[in-house]
Design a protein around this motif. Structure first.
Motif, PDB file in Angstrom:
ATOM      1  N   VAL A 138      -3.983  -0.483 -58.950  1.00  0.00           N
ATOM      2  CA  VAL A 138      -3.639  -0.139 -57.570  1.00  0.00           C
ATOM      3  C   VAL A 138      -3.065  -1.341 -56.841  1.00  0.00           C
ATOM      4  CG1 VAL A 138      -4.583   0.614 -55.353  1.00  0.00           C
ATOM      5  CG2 VAL A 138      -5.366   1.689 -57.480  1.00  0.00           C
ATOM      6  N   GLY A 139      -3.660  -2.527 -57.075  1.00  0.00           N
ATOM      7  CA  GLY A 139      -3.199  -3.738 -56.392  1.00  0.00           C
ATOM      8  C   GLY A 139      -1.863  -4.244 -56.861  1.00  0.00           C
ATOM      9  N   LEU A 140      -1.348  -3.662 -57.958  1.00  0.00           N
ATOM     10  CA  LEU A 140      -0.045  -4.069 -58.500  1.00  0.00           C
ATOM     11  C   LEU A 140       0.934  -2.909 -58.451  1.00  0.00           C
ATOM     12  CD1 LEU A 140      -1.129  -6.162 -61.627  1.00  0.00           C
ATOM     13  CD2 LEU A 140      -0.863  -6.902 -59.248  1.00  0.00           C
ATOM     14  N   TYR A 198      -7.007  -6.144 -60.190  1.00  0.00           N
ATOM     15  CA  TYR A 198      -6.234  -7.211 -59.555  1.00  0.00           C
ATOM     16  C   TYR A 198      -5.978  -6.894 -58.082  1.00  0.00           C
ATOM     17  CZ  TYR A 198      -4.975  -8.665 -64.354  1.00  0.00           C
ATOM     18  OH  TYR A 198      -5.006  -9.088 -65.660  1.00  0.00           O
ATOM     19  N   TYR A 199      -6.282  -7.876 -57.235  1.00  0.00           N
ATOM     20  CA  TYR A 199      -6.006  -7.816 -55.795  1.00  0.00           C
ATOM     21  C   TYR A 199      -6.760  -6.706 -55.071  1.00  0.00           C
ATOM     22  CZ  TYR A 199      -1.987 -10.844 -56.957  1.00  0.00           C
ATOM     23  OH  TYR A 199      -1.175 -11.853 -57.415  1.00  0.00           O
ATOM     24  N   ARG A 258       5.537 -10.698 -50.231  1.00  0.00           N
ATOM     25  CA  ARG A 258       4.321  -9.913 -50.409  1.00  0.00           C
ATOM     26  C   ARG A 258       4.566  -8.757 -51.383  1.00  0.00           C
ATOM     27  NH1 ARG A 258       0.318 -11.301 -46.955  1.00  0.00           N
ATOM     28  NH2 ARG A 258      -0.818  -9.381 -47.434  1.00  0.00           N
ATOM     29  N   GLU A 259       5.642  -8.048 -51.186  1.00  0.00           N
ATOM     30  CA  GLU A 259       5.952  -6.936 -52.074  1.00  0.00           C
ATOM     31  C   GLU A 259       6.265  -7.448 -53.470  1.00  0.00           C
ATOM     32  OE1 GLU A 259       9.116  -3.220 -52.599  1.00  0.00           O
ATOM     33  OE2 GLU A 259       9.147  -4.437 -50.778  1.00  0.00           O
ATOM     34  N   TRP A 260       7.005  -8.553 -53.537  1.00  0.00           N
ATOM     35  CA  TRP A 260       7.392  -9.103 -54.841  1.00  0.00           C
ATOM     36  C   TRP A 260       6.159  -9.502 -55.655  1.00  0.00           C
ATOM     37  CZ3 TRP A 260       7.025 -13.560 -57.754  1.00  0.00           C
ATOM     38  CH2 TRP A 260       7.904 -13.658 -58.838  1.00  0.00           C
ATOM     39  N   VAL A 261       5.189 -10.154 -55.013  1.00  0.00           N
ATOM     40  CA  VAL A 261       3.972 -10.571 -55.710  1.00  0.00           C
ATOM     41  C   VAL A 261       3.213  -9.365 -56.236  1.00  0.00           C
ATOM     42  CG1 VAL A 261       1.685 -11.604 -55.379  1.00  0.00           C
ATOM     43  CG2 VAL A 261       3.725 -12.802 -54.572  1.00  0.00           C
ATOM     44  N   SER A 262       3.105  -8.305 -55.442  1.00  0.00           N
ATOM     45  CA  SER A 262       2.347  -7.134 -55.890  1.00  0.00           C
ATOM     46  C   SER A 262       3.020  -6.450 -57.070  1.00  0.00           C
ATOM     47  CB  SER A 262       2.176  -6.139 -54.741  1.00  0.00           C
ATOM     48  OG  SER A 262       3.386  -5.464 -54.450  1.00  0.00           O
ATOM     49  N   ARG A 263       4.328  -6.608 -57.215  1.00  0.00           N
ATOM     50  CA  ARG A 263       5.049  -5.957 -58.304  1.00  0.00           C
ATOM     51  C   ARG A 263       5.287  -6.872 -59.502  1.00  0.00           C
ATOM     52  NH1 ARG A 263       7.122  -1.081 -57.067  1.00  0.00           N
ATOM     53  NH2 ARG A 263       7.155  -0.435 -54.880  1.00  0.00           N
ATOM     54  N   ASN A 264       4.983  -8.147 -59.360  1.00  0.00           N
ATOM     55  CA  ASN A 264       5.344  -9.090 -60.415  1.00  0.00           C
ATOM     56  C   ASN A 264       4.199  -9.982 -60.872  1.00  0.00           C
ATOM     57  OD1 ASN A 264       8.511  -9.005 -60.853  1.00  0.00           O
ATOM     58  ND2 ASN A 264       8.124  -8.694 -58.669  1.00  0.00           N
ATOM     59  N   THR A 265       2.981  -9.643 -60.513  1.00  0.00           N
ATOM     60  CA  THR A 265       1.822 -10.370 -61.024  1.00  0.00           C
ATOM     61  C   THR A 265       1.494  -9.857 -62.429  1.00  0.00           C
ATOM     62  OG1 THR A 265       0.879 -10.799 -58.839  1.00  0.00           O
ATOM     63  CG2 THR A 265      -0.641 -10.794 -60.697  1.00  0.00           C
ATOM     64  N   ILE A 266       1.225 -10.778 -63.324  1.00  0.00           N
ATOM     65  CA  ILE A 266       0.864 -10.415 -64.699  1.00  0.00           C
ATOM     66  C   ILE A 266      -0.371 -11.211 -65.112  1.00  0.00           C
ATOM     67  CG2 ILE A 266       3.231  -9.826 -65.338  1.00  0.00           C
ATOM     68  CD1 ILE A 266       3.475 -12.521 -66.722  1.00  0.00           C
ATOM     69  N   THR A 267      -0.889 -10.903 -66.286  1.00  0.00           N
ATOM     70  CA  THR A 267      -2.038 -11.626 -66.815  1.00  0.00           C
ATOM     71  C   THR A 267      -1.609 -12.982 -67.387  1.00  0.00           C
ATOM     72  OG1 THR A 267      -3.774 -11.613 -68.498  1.00  0.00           O
ATOM     73  CG2 THR A 267      -1.757 -10.442 -69.024  1.00  0.00           C
TER      74      THR A 267
END
Length: 609
Positions: free
Chosen positions: A80-82, A479-480, A526-535
Motif C-alpha cells: 500500500v505504501g508503494l 513499507y511506509y 513524494r510521489e516518485w519515492v512512493s513509486r520507486n522505493t525497492i528492497t
C-alpha cells in the motif's frame, strides 16, 4: 566434495546436530560444530553447490545470479505504501546462500547498534563481544601503498581479523567516479572516516570487499568455511534438499517444552527424515526460518489453523518484526569517455576485459561498489522537529513492556539524542542499476543509491495458508505504512542529497545530467519515492532475539521459546536493524551461535567469553 552425502545415506545417519540451510550462517555453524570430531553434523541446503560458477566467483559479474536457478525469487505482497506495487526479493538458493549472490560489501554497524541488542535483554550481544567474532571470521589483506594513495583507503589494521576463513581486502580496480568521491564529500563538509570498522561508520569511506586478493574471486561461506574441510568425515552435506518441518517427540518436557528429534526433508521427489540426538539449528534466513517453524507447528494458531497445521507450540511473534533496509536509485549520465560496464555493449571491449581478468585477475571484472558514505539525518534534513515529535508519539502509544515500545524508544534516539549514527547510506557506482530506467545505446551512466538504515516500517513473513505445502510465503514488509511514515518522510527529504553530491565539484566534472528521474522542475519527489522505493535485500527480525514477553522468538542463547533444543542462527534473530550491510554481522552471529552450542554440550573447542 568428499562430504557431500546421498539422500539415503543422510537419512540413515544419526546426527548430533542438524543444521537447516547451507547459506551464509548455516555453513559457519555446521563447520564450527564439526571441529569436534566426536560429534556428527548434518547440513541440509535447498540449492546446489556452485563452485567454479563464473557469475558467483567473478566480482564484476555480481548480480547476474538474480532471477536464475540460484535465486529463490521471492516477492512481496502488494505494498500500500508503494502505490500497490509488488517487489521482487532475491535470496540465494545455492550452497553459500546470499553470500554467493550479494554485491560483496563487507562492513559493520556502529557500536550503538549492537549495544542496543544487549540493552533489549540479550546479555553478551553488545559491541565488545561481537567485535571478537567479527575478527574471528575475517582474514584482511591490507592494500598496497599505491592503492591506499590512489583509492583513498585509510583504515586501522587492528580493527580487522587476520586469520579468519573469509578473505577480505580493498578492490584492485575502482570506478572512475570513485576518483572524485572523497574530495566531493570533503567539499560538502563530510570527512573521510579513518576507521570505519572501529565502531562508527559515519562519514565517507572506500568499501572493503569479501574477495580473495590472490585469485580476485568472491570469498563466501562455501569457499571460505566448507571447501577447506571437505574431507571431514563427521560433517555430511546434503544439497538440493528442502526441509519441510522440524520433527518433535510425542511427549513434552515437564515444563511443557517440545523436544526436536530431527527433520523431514524432500529431495528427488521423495520425502525422508533425518534424526538428531542433540539439536536442530535453523539457518534458513529471515524468510526460511520462520516458515519452517510454522510448517512444524510452532507459531500463531490462527495462521497455522488456516493452513491445516496442528499447533504444537503457540508463539504469535514468529514471522513478525520484519525490518528491511529500503532504497531508491537515481541515475546520472556521465561524460561519454568514462569507462563503465555500459562499454560491454562493444563486444571487442568485453573480450578484452574478460581476457585481462583471465590473465592478470585485474581490470573492470574486479570492480565492485566502493564509494560509500553514511550520514545522520541531521546532516540531510535541516529541521527534524516534526519527525522527532512523531518518533516520540509512536513510542508513547505502546505499553512500556511491549516489543514496539522497546524498539521505538531506541529508534527515537537517532533523532533527538545527538548521537552521530548513519541513518542513511549513499552508494555511488558506475553503470545503470535501476530496474526501471533503460539505458540508451552509447550513453554512460552512474547510479546513486539512497538506503535507509534504521527503519520504523515493520512487517511480517508467514506461510501462505492456501499453498503452505508448496513452500509459498506471504512477505509483507509494510513499507511506509503505520509508523513507517517516518521512513517515508526521511527518504523524501534525503533524496536531494544524492543530487547535491553529483552536482558538487569535482564530481560534477564528469556528470552530464540526472536522467532518472529526469531533471524537471515539476517533479513531485513524494510521489516518485512512493513509486520507486525497492528492497536493499537486508531483511531481518522475523525470529527476533528478545524476551518472550516482549515479542521474542529466541532467547539470548538463540533457543526457540517453547523448545529445548531448536535454535535459530541467521539474520532473522536481529531484534533491531543495523546501520550496515548485513553479511559480516551474519557471519559473526553464526560464529557466536556455534560457541553457544559448544558451551551447552561441553565442547572444549569454544571461545571463553
Amino acid at each position: 566434495m568428499e562430504n557431500f552425502s546421498q539422500p539415503d545415506e543422510f537419512a540413515s545417519t544419526v546426527f548430533d546436530y542438524i543444521v537447516v540451510g547451507g547459506g551464509t550462517a548455516g555453513i559457519v555453524v555446521a563447520t564450527r560444530l564439526s571441529e569436534d570430531s566426536s560429534v556428527m553434523v548434518g547440513l541440509v541446503e535447498a540449492g546446489p553447490p556452485v563452485f567454479g560458477e563464473p557469475t558467483v566467483d567473478i566480482p564484476g559479474k555480481m548480480g547476474q545470479t538474480i532471477g536464475t536457478q540460484y535465486d529463490w525469487a521471492f516477492e512481496t505482497v502488494p505494498q500500500v505504501g508503494l502505490s500497490g506495487q509488488t517487489l521482487p526479493w532475491p535470496r540465494g538458493k545455492m550452497l553459500g546462500g546470499t553470500s554467493a549472490m550479494n554485491f560483496l560489501v563487507w562492513n559493520q554497524g556502529c557500536r550503538e547498534d549492537y549495544d542496543a541488542w544487549a540493552e533489549l535483554g540479550n546479555e553478551g550481544w553488545g559491541w565488545e563481544v561481537l567485535n571478537y567474532y567479527f575478527k574471528k571470521t575475517e582474514s584482511f589483506t591490507q592494500p598496497s601503498a599505491d592503492q591506499q594513495r590512489e583509492f583513498i583507503t585509510p583504515h586501522r589494521a587492528s580493527d580487522h581479523g587476520v586469520a579468519g576463513p573469509v578473505q577480505t581486502t580493498y578492490p584492485s580496480f575502482l570506478a572512475e567516479t570513485h576518483k572524485y568521491w572523497h574530495d566531493t564529500l570533503q567539499n560538502l563538509d563530510v570527512g573521510t572516516n579513518p576507521s570505519h570498522f572501529g565502531g562508527s561508520n559515519v562519514g565517507a569511506w572506500t568499501s572493503v570487499v569479501n574477495v580473495d586478493p590472490k585469485t580476485r574471486t568472491r570469498s563466501y561461506s562455501a569457499t571460505a568455511y566448507l571447501r577447506p574441510v571437505s574431507g571431514r568425515t563427521n560433517l555430511k552435506v546434503l544439497p538440493n534438499a528442502n526441509v519441510n518441518e522440524v520433527l518433535f517427540g510425542a511427549e513434552k518436557t515437564a515444563d511443557g517444552d517440545l523436544v526436536a528429534t530431527g527433520v523431514r526433508f524432500t529431495t528427488d521427489g521423495r520425502i525422508r527424515k533425518a534424526i538428531c540426538r542433540r539439536e536442530v539449528i535453523l539457518s534458513a534466513g529471515s524468510v526460511g526460518s520462520p516458515q519452517i517453524l510454522e510448517l512444524s507447528g510452532v507459531g500463531n494458531p490462527d495462521i497455522l489453523g488456516q493452513a491445516g497445521i496442528e499447533t504444537k507450540m503457540e508463539n504469535t511473534h514468529i514471522g513478525e518484526n520484519l525490518q528491511e533496509h529500503i532504497m531508491t536509485m537515481t541515475v546520472f549520465e556521465l561524460r561519454p569517455e568514462i569507462i563503465t560496464p555500459d562499454n560491454y555493449a562493444d563486444a571487442e571491449f568485453k573480450r578484452e576485459v574478460d581476457l585481462l581478468y583471465q590473465t592478470t585477475k585485474g581490470g573492470l571484472q574486479t570492480a565492485t561498489p566502493a564509494s560509500m558514505v553514511y550520514l545522520p539525518a541531521s546532516k540531510l534534513i535541516p529541521d527534524l522537529s516534526s519527525i522527532t515529535e512523531k518518533a516520540r508519539k509512536f513510542t508513547k502509544r505502546h505499553p512500556k513492556s511491549s516489543r514496539d515500545y522497546l524498539l521505538n524508544s531506541i529508534r527515537q534516539r537517532q533523532f533527538d539524542s545527538g548521537l552521530s549514527l548513519g541513518q542513511v547510506e549513499f552508494i555511488l557506482d558506475h553503470g545503470n542499476y535501476s530496474p526501471v530506467f533503460k539505458s540508451e545505446p552509447g550513453k554512460k551512466y552512474a547510479t546513486m543509491m539512497q538506503i535507509l538504515q534504521y527503519p520504523y516500517s515493520r512487517g511480517s513473513i508467514h506461510i501462505d495458508p492456501s499453498a503452505a505445502a508448496d513452500g509459498k510465503v506471504l512477505i509483507d514488509p509494510m513499507y511506509y505504512q503505520g509508523e513507517g511514515e517516518i521512513d517515508y518522510e526521511v527518504m523524501v527529504q534525503t533524496q536531494a542529497f544524492g543530487d547535491v553530491i553529483c552536482r558538487t565539484a569535482p564530481m560534477n566534472g564528469i556528470v552530464v545530467k540526472r536522467v532518472y528521474p529526469p531533471e524537471d522542475s515539476s517533479l513531485d519527489w513524494r510521489e516518485w519515492v512512493s513509486r520507486n522505493t525497492i528492497t536493499d535485500w537486508h531483511p531481518i527480525g522475523t525470529c527476533s532475539m528478545l524476551p518472550r514477553e516482549s515479542g521474542g522468538v529466541v532467547n539470548s542463547q538463540l533457543k526457540v521459546y517453547g523448545t529445548t533444543n531448536v535454535r535459530v542462527a541467521d539474520a532473522s534473530i536481529f531484534p533491531l536493524h543495523i546501520s550496515a550491510h548485513v553479511q559480516a554481522t551474519i557471519y559473526a552471529v553464526a560464529e557466536k551461535a556455534a560457541d553457544l552450542i559448544k558451551q551447552t554440550w561441553g565442547s572444549p573447542l569454544r571461545a571463553n567469553l
